[in-house]
Design an enzyme around this catalytic site. Structure first.
Site, short mmCIF file in Angstrom:
data_model
loop_
_atom_site.label_atom_id
_atom_site.label_comp_id
_atom_site.label_asym_id
_atom_site.label_seq_id
_atom_site.Cartn_x
_atom_site.Cartn_y
_atom_site.Cartn_z
N GLU A 42 23.24 1.47 14.88
CA GLU A 42 23.26 2.61 15.56
C GLU A 42 22.43 3.81 14.96
O GLU A 42 21.59 4.53 16.08
CB GLU A 42 24.84 3.27 15.88
N TYR A 125 27.10 10.74 19.43
CA TYR A 125 26.90 9.31 19.82
C TYR A 125 27.31 8.35 18.81
O TYR A 125 28.23 7.68 19.23
CB TYR A 125 25.50 9.16 20.31
N ASP A 143 24.88 7.65 24.93
CA ASP A 143 23.46 7.68 24.63
C ASP A 143 22.62 7.58 25.95
O ASP A 143 23.40 8.13 27.10
CB ASP A 143 23.23 6.42 23.94
#
Length: 367
Positions: A42, A125, A143
């Site tokens: 991520e 996020y 996102d």
DNA sequence: CAAGCGTGGGA
DNA sequence: TTCCCAAGCTT
């Protein structure tokens, strides 16, 4: 903005997850749900495309297979492995977070988004993504894909670059998350956003959730999401000095630990177009800008490099860099943030700008 | 909260 | 060439 009733929400969840089960992408970071793997991917994927990330992700795990391995790494090694991916504070924060979890938390990850968000480099996020995928917490991971998908499905017209966007979308998405599969839900939204519901040339008609897509139903897909324009990059001009000895050693300069390309290594950069500057002028500026002092008498040769320049675009700056090549008789003493190393050194972290300068030098050098 | 922070690809 | 886009965070 559209509000769905409970029956519609259930139908949407079943449709989305059914599609994801059949057509979700098999990506390297989906081999398991280990928090280290989810978190690393991520962070790498922030503002960065999947195809760019895959080789970096695989190399990184070959280098540091576990969080404990990473926590023991040097920052210089971490930056070297990250070099070319951009947004280098991400790499420094990965190391900091690995050290915090390993050394201060006994190797235990926070298991909620709120706890994860306390760690360096983890914002709304990533906290939502790791909490939902690795720990099953029913929280959204919002996102660019989620903004785009839900702006269209629900006709949300809040500017996704505005400060209010996070709050508005979080309130809209949270009620839609299935309690039993929050991680799959969030990942399905990402896959939807990168396939049928793309920013450019979406294929809304064939999307598995076309029946839930209000923007598509009303023929206004191209109006969502609402996104204000970015500013144009500011133009800046520099001159890089290729300072070598006859045997091919060159001066390498480490950039300051904060700001653009922090702590990465390049050939010394002087501000402005210095193609017409005299050697004494260049050396004076070098001393002023980088505390690198050299007697002008030691310069054997002064050459321009190529007829043009190297250009490189950052998010907010557009650089034009000219090159000058000075050959010195012998190495001189350097300050702590500079080193003599081979012109094609392989040990320090170089930004893409430096790789472009080296390529330009190799193509245009004269001897 | 606006601005700073990388890079590569595609139209 | 220029612009926009791609799984954002920090200050």
């Amino acid at each position: 903005m559209i509000q769905w009733d409970a029956a519609t929400i259930k139908q949407f969840q079943d449709t989305l997850l059914g599609w994801y089960d059949a057509h979700g992408r098999a990506l390297p970071w989906r081999r398991d749900h280990a928090p280290y793997h989810v978190w690393l991917s991520e962070v790498m994927l922030q503002q960065t495309g999947v195809q760019t990330v895959i080789p970096y992700y695989e190399r990184w795990l070959a280098h540091w297979p576990t969080l404990t391995d990473l926590a023991a790494a040097d920052e210089a090694a971490v930056l070297k492995e990250w070099a070319g991916l951009g947004y280098y504070s991400r790499a420094r924060n990965l190391l900091k977070t690995a050290q915090i979890i390993t050394q201060e938390r006994g190797g235990q990850w926070p298991t909620t988004a709120a706890g994860l968000k306390q760690l360096p480099g983890i914002g709304d996020y990533v906290a939502g993504a790791v909490a939902s995928i690795a720990f099953g917490e029913p929280v959204p991971a919002i996102d660019g894909n989620a903004y785009r998908v839900f702006a269209r499905l629900l006709l949300i017209d809040t500017d996704i670059r505005s400060g209010a966007a996070q709050r508005v979308f979080r309130a809209a998405i949270t009620p839609l998350i299935p309690q039993d599969r929050p991680g799959d839900f969030n990942q399905a939204v990402m896959d939807l956003g990168s396939s049928y519901m793309t920013a450019k040339h979406p294929d809304s008609a064939h999307s598995p959730v076309a029946a839930f897509d209000a923007a598509y139903q009303q023929g206004v897909t191209d109006q969502y999401p609402v996104k204000s324009a970015k500013k144009k990059p500011v133009a800046k001009t520099y001159t890089a000095l290729v300072l070598t000895t006859p045997d091919g050693q060159a001066v390498w300069q480490q950039r300051p630990s904060r700001g653009l390309l922090a702590s990465l290594w390049t050939w010394p950069l002087l501000t402005g177009d210095q193609r017409a500057a005299t050697v004494p002028e260049l050396l004076t500026q070098l001393a002023a800008a980088h505390a690198i002092t050299m007697a002008s008498a030691a310069v054997l040769r002064d050459q321009s490099v190529g007829a043009g320049s190297v250009t490189h675009v950052f998010t907010h700056q557009h650089w034009t860099v000219y090159l000058r090549h000075l050959t010195l008789a012998a190495p001189t003493a350097l300050p702590a943030n500079a080193r003599w190393l081979p012109l094609a050194q392989q040990t320090l972290a170089e930004p893409t700008l430096q790789r472009k300068m080296a390529a330009y030098y190799n193509k245009n050098k004269t001897d």
